[in-house]
Enzyme design. Sequence first.
Site, PDB file in Angstrom:
ATOM      1  N   PRO A  40       0.818  -1.214   0.000  1.00 50.69           N
ATOM      2  CA  PRO A  40       0.000   0.000   0.000  1.00 50.69           C
ATOM      3  C   PRO A  40       0.847   1.258   0.000  1.00 50.69           C
ATOM      4  O   PRO A  40       1.972   1.274   0.519  1.00 50.69           O
ATOM      5  CB  PRO A  40      -0.809  -0.121   1.305  1.00 50.69           C
ATOM      6  CG  PRO A  40       0.000  -1.018   2.174  1.00 50.69           C
ATOM      7  CD  PRO A  40       0.675  -1.992   1.244  1.00 50.69           C
ATOM      8  N   ASP A  41       0.306   2.324  -0.604  1.00 46.79           N
ATOM      9  CA  ASP A  41       1.017   3.591  -0.551  1.00 46.79           C
ATOM     10  C   ASP A  41       0.794   4.227   0.822  1.00 46.79           C
ATOM     11  O   ASP A  41       0.262   3.600   1.736  1.00 46.79           O
ATOM     12  CB  ASP A  41       0.584   4.508  -1.695  1.00 46.79           C
ATOM     13  CG  ASP A  41      -0.882   4.917  -1.605  1.00 46.79           C
ATOM     14  OD1 ASP A  41      -1.527   4.639  -0.577  1.00 46.79           O
ATOM     15  OD2 ASP A  41      -1.390   5.511  -2.569  1.00 46.79           O
ATOM     16  N   PHE A  42       1.182   5.477   0.964  1.00 46.16           N
ATOM     17  CA  PHE A  42       1.139   6.099   2.282  1.00 46.16           C
ATOM     18  C   PHE A  42      -0.050   7.023   2.495  1.00 46.16           C
ATOM     19  O   PHE A  42      -0.671   7.001   3.558  1.00 46.16           O
ATOM     20  CB  PHE A  42       2.440   6.892   2.528  1.00 46.16           C
ATOM     21  CG  PHE A  42       3.661   6.017   2.534  1.00 46.16           C
ATOM     22  CD1 PHE A  42       4.006   5.303   3.659  1.00 46.16           C
ATOM     23  CD2 PHE A  42       4.457   5.911   1.414  1.00 46.16           C
ATOM     24  CE1 PHE A  42       5.115   4.480   3.679  1.00 46.16           C
ATOM     25  CE2 PHE A  42       5.573   5.101   1.405  1.00 46.16           C
ATOM     26  CZ  PHE A  42       5.913   4.382   2.545  1.00 46.16           C
ATOM     27  N   ARG A  43      -0.403   7.838   1.502  1.00 47.66           N
ATOM     28  CA  ARG A  43      -1.309   8.937   1.752  1.00 47.66           C
ATOM     29  C   ARG A  43      -2.696   8.807   1.114  1.00 47.66           C
ATOM     30  O   ARG A  43      -3.483   9.738   1.217  1.00 47.66           O
ATOM     31  CB  ARG A  43      -0.658  10.254   1.301  1.00 47.66           C
ATOM     32  CG  ARG A  43       0.524  10.650   2.174  1.00 47.66           C
ATOM     33  CD  ARG A  43       1.136  11.969   1.740  1.00 47.66           C
ATOM     34  NE  ARG A  43       2.104  12.466   2.708  1.00 47.66           N
ATOM     35  CZ  ARG A  43       3.365  12.111   2.774  1.00 47.66           C
ATOM     36  NH1 ARG A  43       3.839  11.249   1.900  1.00 47.66           N
ATOM     37  NH2 ARG A  43       4.167  12.600   3.692  1.00 47.66           N
ATOM     38  N   ASN A 114      11.136   4.435  -3.052  1.00 47.13           N
ATOM     39  CA  ASN A 114      10.696   3.171  -2.479  1.00 47.13           C
ATOM     40  C   ASN A 114      11.873   2.390  -1.915  1.00 47.13           C
ATOM     41  O   ASN A 114      13.007   2.527  -2.386  1.00 47.13           O
ATOM     42  CB  ASN A 114       9.974   2.340  -3.538  1.00 47.13           C
ATOM     43  CG  ASN A 114       8.746   3.044  -4.076  1.00 47.13           C
ATOM     44  OD1 ASN A 114       8.150   3.866  -3.396  1.00 47.13           O
ATOM     45  ND2 ASN A 114       8.361   2.720  -5.298  1.00 47.13           N
ATOM     46  N   ASP A 116      11.555  -1.050  -1.574  1.00 48.69           N
ATOM     47  CA  ASP A 116      11.220  -2.451  -1.829  1.00 48.69           C
ATOM     48  C   ASP A 116      12.160  -3.161  -2.796  1.00 48.69           C
ATOM     49  O   ASP A 116      12.152  -4.391  -2.888  1.00 48.69           O
ATOM     50  CB  ASP A 116       9.777  -2.582  -2.332  1.00 48.69           C
ATOM     51  CG  ASP A 116       9.459  -1.659  -3.495  1.00 48.69           C
ATOM     52  OD1 ASP A 116      10.276  -1.581  -4.441  1.00 48.69           O
ATOM     53  OD2 ASP A 116       8.390  -1.019  -3.473  1.00 48.69           O
ATOM     54  N   HIS A 133      15.880   6.407  -0.306  1.00 49.34           N
ATOM     55  CA  HIS A 133      15.484   6.088   1.064  1.00 49.34           C
ATOM     56  C   HIS A 133      15.998   4.715   1.496  1.00 49.34           C
ATOM     57  O   HIS A 133      15.479   4.118   2.438  1.00 49.34           O
ATOM     58  CB  HIS A 133      13.966   6.162   1.208  1.00 49.34           C
ATOM     59  CG  HIS A 133      13.431   7.545   1.026  1.00 49.34           C
ATOM     60  ND1 HIS A 133      12.129   7.815   0.651  1.00 49.34           N
ATOM     61  CD2 HIS A 133      14.035   8.764   1.150  1.00 49.34           C
ATOM     62  CE1 HIS A 133      11.954   9.115   0.549  1.00 49.34           C
ATOM     63  NE2 HIS A 133      13.095   9.717   0.849  1.00 49.34           N
TER      64      HIS A 133
END
Length: 339
Positions: A40-43, A114, A116, A133
């Site tokens: 899932p994304d964040f916002r 990302n 991942d 990140h």
Amino acid sequence: MSTPSTPPNLDKIISSLKAGTTKKILILTGAGLSTTSGLPDFRSPKSGLYAKLSPLQLPYPEALFHISYFKHTPEPFYAVARARHPGNAVPSLAHAFLSLLERKGVLRFVVTQNVDGLEGDAGVSKDKVLNVHGTWGTQRCLKCRAPYPDVKMKEAILAGEVPICDQDGCGGTVKPDIVMFGESLPEEFEDVERNILPEADLLLVMGTSLKVAPVSELPRKVGASVPRVLINNERVGDFGARDIDVLLLGGCDDGVREIARGLGWEEELEALHREAVERKEIIAREEGWNDKEEGPSLDECIAKAAEKMKMRMGVSEGHRRMLEGHLGEKLRGILKRDT
């Protein structure tokens, strides 16, 4: 000639790619690139990670990824680690599109927010990607900085537990090598701004809210004559302010499929995607990660962790107030600056 379903500026970009005059595409990606991979994304208001965190009673949703909060209370981070860990996630069609661009010789570089590592799983070369990140690929102790074994990290994540350093006499908390709020970006990011950005003849921004600086400033810094394409569920940043901007509003997979169709690459893209998915599924089985259908959902992970924290800390509500008083104001100022 453009069709009603294809923006005229996109037609120009497609023609330029076909003619070989567009050769150095710079790509900036965010969490939206991986939503169809099961992460899932964040916002997003209802489905995003931040919208689901209330049971954990964080001072602020972003505190989950702030180094100050993690050092004090790592349990919430590891509550969502299993549901968000990329060990059993497969590359999306959009990830495969990045690999296809490299195969076609037109990919200059990928800057991804990302952690991942799915770009690599899709076949993009390591030297073509900057994970600003960090990634889940390695981990170390916050206290003594010793590396932590991959096998033990996997066991902790699958159990929903905080991994603890196994060095004699240490006992520090282990953190994956991702860059949290409050930590510095890698030095390579400056090289992107200084050397790669000026070379780009096309900027493609995919699946990001453009709310986290300094990465969010990249689209504004590209030359005024350089076409910019946004593939995202909504318009973000200053996209649309330039006459040559292209906005493909919707999911990342749909957006790259439209571009690939215009280039005559659709079948090749689908085949590349299937290969990447099959390859990652084999790796996931070999490494012992469960299929994503078998693991707990994000909501289940959060609920379980909230209950465990309540039982372990005793006075959950009092603890929450203590944290907000101790870290709240500090985090408020830092997060406003970072986001």
